[in-house]
Design an enzyme around this catalytic site. Structure first.
Site, PDB file in Angstrom:
ATOM      1  N   GLN A  20      33.523  50.209  46.825  1.00 33.91           N
ATOM      2  CA  GLN A  20      32.830  49.207  47.631  1.00 33.91           C
ATOM      3  C   GLN A  20      32.495  49.706  49.029  1.00 33.91           C
ATOM      4  OE1 GLN A  20      35.380  45.761  47.414  1.00 33.91           O
ATOM      5  NE2 GLN A  20      34.660  45.190  45.372  1.00 33.91           N
TER       6      GLN A  20
ATOM      7  N   HIS B 130      44.405  45.375  45.250  1.00 30.69           N
ATOM      8  CA  HIS B 130      43.457  44.300  44.989  1.00 30.69           C
ATOM      9  C   HIS B 130      44.058  42.969  45.454  1.00 30.69           C
ATOM     10  CE1 HIS B 130      40.667  46.496  41.921  1.00 30.69           C
ATOM     11  NE2 HIS B 130      40.951  47.240  42.970  1.00 30.69           N
TER      12      HIS B 130
ATOM     13  N   ASP C 233      39.846  47.006  36.021  1.00 30.30           N
ATOM     14  CA  ASP C 233      40.059  45.560  36.015  1.00 30.30           C
ATOM     15  C   ASP C 233      40.603  45.065  34.677  1.00 30.30           C
ATOM     16  OD1 ASP C 233      39.443  44.920  38.602  1.00 30.30           O
ATOM     17  OD2 ASP C 233      37.366  44.376  38.217  1.00 30.30           O
TER      18      ASP C 233
ATOM     19  N   ARG D 298      43.683  43.648  53.019  1.00 32.92           N
ATOM     20  CA  ARG D 298      43.020  44.702  52.247  1.00 32.92           C
ATOM     21  C   ARG D 298      42.246  45.624  53.179  1.00 32.92           C
ATOM     22  NH1 ARG D 298      40.209  41.895  47.105  1.00 32.92           N
ATOM     23  NH2 ARG D 298      39.899  44.087  46.546  1.00 32.92           N
TER      24      ARG D 298
ATOM     25  N   ARG E   4      48.702  44.721  41.507  1.00 31.27           N
ATOM     26  CA  ARG E   4      48.600  44.274  40.124  1.00 31.27           C
ATOM     27  C   ARG E   4      49.529  45.015  39.176  1.00 31.27           C
ATOM     28  NH1 ARG E   4      42.003  43.276  39.897  1.00 31.27           N
ATOM     29  NH2 ARG E   4      42.120  41.121  40.646  1.00 31.27           N
TER      30      ARG E   4
END
Length: 451
Positions: free
Chosen positions: A192, A362, A335, A144, A366
């Site tokens: 983040q 992630h 999410d 990541r 996903r």
């Protein structure tokens, strides 16, 4: 039936707080009646790790109530202890003796597991101090990206050596404090990176101004960071509608904070009410929370559920037939993309989810992963660059892959409430955010079968 996810779990990333690691597969059994319950969910993962790192940087001893005891928070506490910070855990309360921005252990190796929050929050906090540290994580975390954060830290004085792939873990960080100044950070990949700089910013020698290029995909999480900083006595200055944030040199002061329940986890239980025409009330949370996944209740309302937004609780009443036939942007609550995708086959029309391209980066891709697993169930699904369209259908039994992703496992388990014979490999991966997820289902009267 014996099975193991084709995406082999990284067992090192599973903490002592994890459960179900000895289970090959799990099946949530179909539930004929509406599930009915009042529950409390553990604290927010995002708030837990923000509070822990700020408390470690602060002057004095802080008390953090309602921590989430999951893999991600375990590795955060473990890393802080390696740095010489005293952290005592009593139930769901953490007592942290801060080091006033001076890490006691200035030369050690730190392991972050698969936690994006630690990998993106800790480097800035380290760079604000003095020392040399090696950071490593799980195989999943090592793939990541960290480059936007690390490039900003290097521009302010940190020296970073990449052990393998540039811009990724593992790496060695050598620090002699942060200079401050102007940092230009893209907001298109992850909020983040911005939060990681913000958390460290009070300890820079000069004022630090962060300019977010192109806006952030998850601005609510930046607001959560700023609110947590304010709870510990530091007040960032926000300009240009949140595009520019400035922090002057300061010091965090010890505080006592109570964390909200994790709304991302709440979503699976509200979805259970939606699927079973039941009722789930979650106490300790309000619809006014800054946690962006609270938008899920608006989507459930759009699907025909009745939502009660109370003083200290949010309650979802399901419906006999979920409504579809709409498109929804998941930019704010990405999410929950997997959660809605799991509900969509049971709606009366197709549902298209957009603006979620960043969830490809992630724990797994996903979007591709959920399209693949829905396809195994015989559900018609179309994959888009930034989302997917799911059509109504009648899913059939299949063995599904959790992709070593907690959100995949929990979302796919919802489908089992309406379909017999679905098994999900590697149920232990839920320990990243909700280690007792399947026990919680059992407590609600839902059958769970492990192999």
């Amino acid at each position: 039936m014996k099975a193991r996810s084709k995406n082999q779990p990284d067992w090192e990333a599973r903490s002592p707080w994890s459960k179900y690691n000895n289970k090959q597969t799990v099946s949530v059994l179909p539930h004929s009646g509406g599930v009915d319950g009042d529950i409390t969910v553990s604290g927010s993962k995002s708030l837990t790790n923000r509070a822990l790192i700020i408390a470690a940087l602060a002057e004095g001893t802080s008390t953090i109530e309602g921590i989430l005891k999951s893999d991600d928070s375990y590795w955060c506490i473990s890393a802080l202890r390696e740095l010489g910070i005293r952290v005592e855990v009593q139930g769901e309360t953490a007592i942290v003796e801060g080091a006033a921005g001076k890490w006691p252990n200035q030369d050690c190796e730190l392991y972050v597991g698969s936690a994006g929050t630690i990998a993106r929050f800790l480097p800035g906090a380290l760079a604000a101090g003095t020392g040399t540290w090696k950071l490593r994580g799980s195989k999943q975390m090592s793939e990541r990206p960290l480059a936007p954060l690390l490039d900003a830290l290097k521009s302010m004085g940190a020296v970073i050596h990449y052990e393998e792939m540039k811009g990724c873990l593992p790496l060695t960080l050598k620090a002699a404090g942060l200079q401050g100044g102007l940092a230009n950070v893209p907001g298109s990949t992850s909020s983040q990176f911005i939060s990681g700089l913000l958390l460290a910013s009070p300890y820079a020698r000069e004022a630090l101004t962060i300019h977010i290029n192109g806006g952030s995909v998850q601005p609510d999480y930046i607001k959560m960071t700023i609110d947590m900083m304010r709870a510990f006595g530091v007040d960032p200055i926000i300009n240009n509608d949140g595009q520019t944030i400035s922090v002057h040199p300061a010091r965090y002061k010890a505080s006592s904070v109570i964390l909200e329940p994790d709304v991302s986890t709440c979503g699976y239980f509200w979805a259970i009410a939606a699927l079973t025409n039941g009722r789930i009330r979650i106490n300790g949370i309000t619809a006014k929370t800054l946690q962006p996944d609270i938008e899920l209740v608006e989507i459930l309302e759009r699907m025909g559920c009745i939502i009660t937004r109370g003083d200290g609780f949010v309650e979802v009443h399901g419906t006999g037939q979920l409504k579809g036939g709409f498109t929804h942007s998941m930019k704010r609550c990405s999410d929950q993309t997997l959660t809605i995708a799991a509900l969509a086959p049971f709606a009366d029309g197709p549902i298209t989810l957009t603006d979620a391209a960043h969830i490809r980066h992630h724990e797994c891709d996903r979007i591709t992963a959920v399209c693949t697993e829905l396809g195994k169930l015989g559900v018609r699904v179309e994959e888009h660059p930034d989302g997917l369209t799911v059509y109504p259908g009648v899913p059939h039994a299949a063995l599904l892959d959790s992709h070593d992703d907690h959100r995949m496992a929990m979302a796919l388990s919802l489908i089992s409430l309406r379909v017999e014979g679905i098994r999900i490999a590697d149920p232990g991966c839920v320990s990243k955010t909700c280690p007792d997820y399947f026990d919680r289902l059992l407590a609600l009267g839902i059958g769970v079968d492990f192999e």
